[in-house]
Design a protein around this motif. Sequence first.
Motif, PDB file in Angstrom:
ATOM      1  N   THR A  75       0.842  -1.195   0.000  1.00  0.00           N
ATOM      2  CA  THR A  75       0.000   0.000   0.000  1.00  0.00           C
ATOM      3  C   THR A  75       0.874   1.241   0.000  1.00  0.00           C
ATOM      4  O   THR A  75       1.983   1.218   0.540  1.00  0.00           O
ATOM      5  CB  THR A  75      -0.967   0.031   1.210  1.00  0.00           C
ATOM      6  N   ASN A  76       0.372   2.314  -0.648  1.00  0.00           N
ATOM      7  CA  ASN A  76       1.100   3.577  -0.560  1.00  0.00           C
ATOM      8  C   ASN A  76       0.294   4.583   0.264  1.00  0.00           C
ATOM      9  O   ASN A  76       0.413   5.775   0.119  1.00  0.00           O
ATOM     10  CB  ASN A  76       1.459   4.134  -1.946  1.00  0.00           C
ATOM     11  N   ARG A  77      -0.569   4.047   1.114  1.00  0.00           N
ATOM     12  CA  ARG A  77      -1.315   4.875   2.046  1.00  0.00           C
ATOM     13  C   ARG A  77      -1.199   4.270   3.427  1.00  0.00           C
ATOM     14  O   ARG A  77      -0.469   3.347   3.626  1.00  0.00           O
ATOM     15  CB  ARG A  77      -2.805   4.857   1.701  1.00  0.00           C
ATOM     16  N   LYS A 139      13.084   0.090  -4.635  1.00  0.00           N
ATOM     17  CA  LYS A 139      12.071  -0.283  -5.626  1.00  0.00           C
ATOM     18  C   LYS A 139      11.344   0.949  -6.122  1.00  0.00           C
ATOM     19  O   LYS A 139      10.969   1.783  -5.312  1.00  0.00           O
ATOM     20  CB  LYS A 139      11.050  -1.214  -4.938  1.00  0.00           C
ATOM     21  N   THR A 140      11.199   1.119  -7.387  1.00  0.00           N
ATOM     22  CA  THR A 140      10.239   2.061  -7.958  1.00  0.00           C
ATOM     23  C   THR A 140      10.406   2.101  -9.466  1.00  0.00           C
ATOM     24  O   THR A 140      11.533   2.111  -9.978  1.00  0.00           O
ATOM     25  CB  THR A 140      10.375   3.496  -7.416  1.00  0.00           C
ATOM     26  N   ILE A 141       9.275   2.118 -10.150  1.00  0.00           N
ATOM     27  CA  ILE A 141       9.364   2.259 -11.609  1.00  0.00           C
ATOM     28  C   ILE A 141       9.937   3.626 -11.961  1.00  0.00           C
ATOM     29  O   ILE A 141      10.471   3.813 -13.038  1.00  0.00           O
ATOM     30  CB  ILE A 141       8.001   2.066 -12.314  1.00  0.00           C
ATOM     31  N   ASP A 142       9.816   4.594 -11.044  1.00  0.00           N
ATOM     32  CA  ASP A 142      10.213   5.978 -11.358  1.00  0.00           C
ATOM     33  C   ASP A 142      11.733   6.141 -11.479  1.00  0.00           C
ATOM     34  O   ASP A 142      12.207   7.111 -12.054  1.00  0.00           O
ATOM     35  CB  ASP A 142       9.711   6.941 -10.274  1.00  0.00           C
ATOM     36  N   ASN A 143      12.498   5.242 -10.896  1.00  0.00           N
ATOM     37  CA  ASN A 143      13.974   5.266 -10.936  1.00  0.00           C
ATOM     38  C   ASN A 143      14.548   6.559 -10.334  1.00  0.00           C
ATOM     39  O   ASN A 143      15.597   7.027 -10.757  1.00  0.00           O
ATOM     40  CB  ASN A 143      14.460   5.113 -12.391  1.00  0.00           C
ATOM     41  N   THR A 183       3.310   9.195 -19.662  1.00  0.00           N
ATOM     42  CA  THR A 183       3.924   8.139 -18.845  1.00  0.00           C
ATOM     43  C   THR A 183       3.926   8.535 -17.370  1.00  0.00           C
ATOM     44  O   THR A 183       3.736   9.706 -17.036  1.00  0.00           O
ATOM     45  CB  THR A 183       5.392   7.898 -19.247  1.00  0.00           C
ATOM     46  N   MET A 184       4.176   7.568 -16.517  1.00  0.00           N
ATOM     47  CA  MET A 184       4.330   7.845 -15.081  1.00  0.00           C
ATOM     48  C   MET A 184       5.742   8.354 -14.813  1.00  0.00           C
ATOM     49  O   MET A 184       6.498   8.630 -15.739  1.00  0.00           O
ATOM     50  CB  MET A 184       4.053   6.590 -14.267  1.00  0.00           C
ATOM     51  N   GLY A 185       6.109   8.421 -13.523  1.00  0.00           N
ATOM     52  CA  GLY A 185       7.476   8.813 -13.161  1.00  0.00           C
ATOM     53  C   GLY A 185       7.559   9.918 -12.128  1.00  0.00           C
ATOM     54  O   GLY A 185       8.647  10.336 -11.762  1.00  0.00           O
ATOM     55  N   ARG A 186       6.398  10.449 -11.729  1.00  0.00           N
ATOM     56  CA  ARG A 186       6.339  11.558 -10.767  1.00  0.00           C
ATOM     57  C   ARG A 186       7.245  12.719 -11.196  1.00  0.00           C
ATOM     58  O   ARG A 186       7.129  13.155 -12.323  1.00  0.00           O
ATOM     59  CB  ARG A 186       6.641  11.057  -9.349  1.00  0.00           C
ATOM     60  N   HIS A 187       8.128  13.201 -10.336  1.00  0.00           N
ATOM     61  CA  HIS A 187       8.885  14.422 -10.657  1.00  0.00           C
ATOM     62  C   HIS A 187      10.176  14.140 -11.433  1.00  0.00           C
ATOM     63  O   HIS A 187      11.009  15.020 -11.590  1.00  0.00           O
ATOM     64  CB  HIS A 187       9.205  15.182  -9.366  1.00  0.00           C
ATOM     65  N   THR A 256       0.819  13.861  -3.518  1.00  0.00           N
ATOM     66  CA  THR A 256      -0.048  14.407  -4.557  1.00  0.00           C
ATOM     67  C   THR A 256       0.001  13.477  -5.762  1.00  0.00           C
ATOM     68  O   THR A 256       1.074  13.051  -6.183  1.00  0.00           O
ATOM     69  CB  THR A 256       0.496  15.789  -5.002  1.00  0.00           C
ATOM     70  N   LEU A 257      -1.161  13.168  -6.303  1.00  0.00           N
ATOM     71  CA  LEU A 257      -1.223  12.292  -7.474  1.00  0.00           C
ATOM     72  C   LEU A 257      -1.067  13.148  -8.731  1.00  0.00           C
ATOM     73  O   LEU A 257      -1.772  14.139  -8.895  1.00  0.00           O
ATOM     74  CB  LEU A 257      -2.591  11.612  -7.469  1.00  0.00           C
ATOM     75  N   LEU A 258      -0.131  12.773  -9.602  1.00  0.00           N
ATOM     76  CA  LEU A 258       0.088  13.532 -10.830  1.00  0.00           C
ATOM     77  C   LEU A 258      -0.673  12.874 -11.985  1.00  0.00           C
ATOM     78  O   LEU A 258      -1.005  11.697 -11.929  1.00  0.00           O
ATOM     79  CB  LEU A 258       1.576  13.584 -11.168  1.00  0.00           C
ATOM     80  N   GLY A 283      -0.625   4.993 -17.710  1.00  0.00           N
ATOM     81  CA  GLY A 283      -1.029   4.731 -16.323  1.00  0.00           C
ATOM     82  C   GLY A 283      -0.448   3.457 -15.731  1.00  0.00           C
ATOM     83  O   GLY A 283       0.732   3.133 -15.911  1.00  0.00           O
ATOM     84  N   HIS A 284      -1.304   2.698 -15.070  1.00  0.00           N
ATOM     85  CA  HIS A 284      -0.836   1.540 -14.297  1.00  0.00           C
ATOM     86  C   HIS A 284      -0.431   0.350 -15.160  1.00  0.00           C
ATOM     87  O   HIS A 284       0.099  -0.630 -14.622  1.00  0.00           O
ATOM     88  CB  HIS A 284      -1.889   1.147 -13.264  1.00  0.00           C
ATOM     89  N   LEU A 285      -0.638   0.450 -16.487  1.00  0.00           N
ATOM     90  CA  LEU A 285      -0.097  -0.610 -17.350  1.00  0.00           C
ATOM     91  C   LEU A 285       1.409  -0.715 -17.142  1.00  0.00           C
ATOM     92  O   LEU A 285       1.998  -1.790 -17.229  1.00  0.00           O
ATOM     93  CB  LEU A 285      -0.348  -0.268 -18.823  1.00  0.00           C
TER      94      LEU A 285
HETATM   95  O1  F6P Z   1       5.739   5.973  -7.703  1.00  0.00           O
HETATM   96  C1  F6P Z   1       5.232   5.059  -8.585  1.00  0.00           C
HETATM   97  C2  F6P Z   1       4.005   5.592  -9.283  1.00  0.00           C
HETATM   98  O2  F6P Z   1       3.565   4.627 -10.214  1.00  0.00           O
HETATM   99  C3  F6P Z   1       4.187   6.953  -9.945  1.00  0.00           C
HETATM  100  O3  F6P Z   1       4.875   6.889 -11.164  1.00  0.00           O
HETATM  101  C4  F6P Z   1       2.742   7.397 -10.057  1.00  0.00           C
HETATM  102  O4  F6P Z   1       2.654   8.802 -10.085  1.00  0.00           O
HETATM  103  C5  F6P Z   1       2.141   6.865  -8.780  1.00  0.00           C
HETATM  104  O5  F6P Z   1       2.950   5.789  -8.357  1.00  0.00           O
HETATM  105  C6  F6P Z   1       0.716   6.388  -8.933  1.00  0.00           C
HETATM  106  O6  F6P Z   1       0.247   6.009  -7.695  1.00  0.00           O
HETATM  107  P1  F6P Z   1      -1.115   5.237  -7.450  1.00  0.00           P
HETATM  108  O7  F6P Z   1      -0.817   3.764  -7.560  1.00  0.00           O
HETATM  109  O8  F6P Z   1      -1.502   5.643  -6.059  1.00  0.00           O
HETATM  110  O9  F6P Z   1      -2.098   5.657  -8.501  1.00  0.00           O
END
Ligand code: F6P
Length: 360
Positions: A75-77, A139-143, A183-187, A256-258, A283-285
């Motif tokens: 979980t990320n919460r 771990k993180t796809i964002d690297n 694509t994802m990746g946050r900041h 914050t969700l981007l 997204g989550h793909l």
């Molecule tokens: O940090 C990994 C990540 O997939 C980010 O790239 C993305 O902004 C975020 O998590 C999405 O989070 P959630 O799973 O809460 O939608």
Amino acid sequence: MPHTYRIGVLTSGGDCPGLNAVIRAVVCSATNLGWEVLGFTDGYEGLLCPVRYRILDERGVAGILSHGGTILGTTNRGRFAAKIKKGEKARIPSEVIDEAKSTLDGLGVEALVCIGGDGSLSTSLQLGEAGINVVGVPKTIDNDLSATAMTFGFDSAVACVTDALDRLHTTATSHRRVMVVETMGRHAGWIALHGGVSGGADAILIPEIPFHYGKLADFVRNRFSEGALSCMIVVAEGAVPAGGELVTKEGGGSETLLGGIGNIVASEIGARTGRDTRAVVLGHLQRGGQPTTIDRILGTRFGVGAVELIRQKKFGHMVSYQNYQIGAVPIAEAVGELRRVPPDSQTVSAAREVGIYFGD
Ligand code: F6P
């Protein structure tokens, strides 16, 4: 034979391909040492009442190497979320940390392997300050973690972007369209940059290089006037136009969700160029499915490395990957600062050399 030592392992934060490879490696190498492994479920939440864990042995992790996601849940919460906004860290309430510590003490768990990204490793640091023996796995796809050249999960996400671009290229070309792929990746722009380069993007917009709509529209117009049949634009969710603002979504947990910039870029470019333009949000793909070979190998090496850190009692450290070697760095070093794409990096320069435009 009785076990000589008991350790725990958990996965925390957003999932990504390769988590199961790490879990499997932790279990196999700990078992080889005669240790017992408890897998806590749902991230750090499994340490709190009602405590959730299961004993993991080699049979329990058989066949999971190639599976995406995490057999332990994540979980990320929740009550441990230790990151609030870009660069800010929250303190976890002391009663939450105390409860986690008493769970581990009660179960006789002597060390905990925390597999997570920036936020989750910040949490592990606070557990470490409270006297829990933690080791981290990045771990993180964002690297975007400092102190490691690569996190596992990133390569699988990039493979997803590459595959998407390959597919979108044929339909965009057939319709002479502009295709905007978010694509994802946050900041950090790592996923967009690497996915864009390997998928043959024409333009890549990343958070580290502010872009201009006017210049991007000129670039698109020129491409078509020179005979191009399509224009592929990859935009990182954290990309920002010069002087503009980050695009965010409702519903984030501790962070914050981007997301949403892809549609905005598509409508701006469509309006400015008059070209048929479509947006695709991956997204989550990017987080799902099977890990690539690189992530399976990196995950395996990280898992084995984490057990080795425990064996050496190098608590408060995280395994890291530098110069093709697995080493160790203090977790504090890894979470102190986000690792972002240097705008003058070799990959950006190489991309520019092959004609990729960054909107600047
Ligand atoms: O940090 C990994 C990540 O997939 C980010 O790239 C993305 O902004 C975020 O998590 C999405 O989070 P959630 O799973 O809460 O939608």
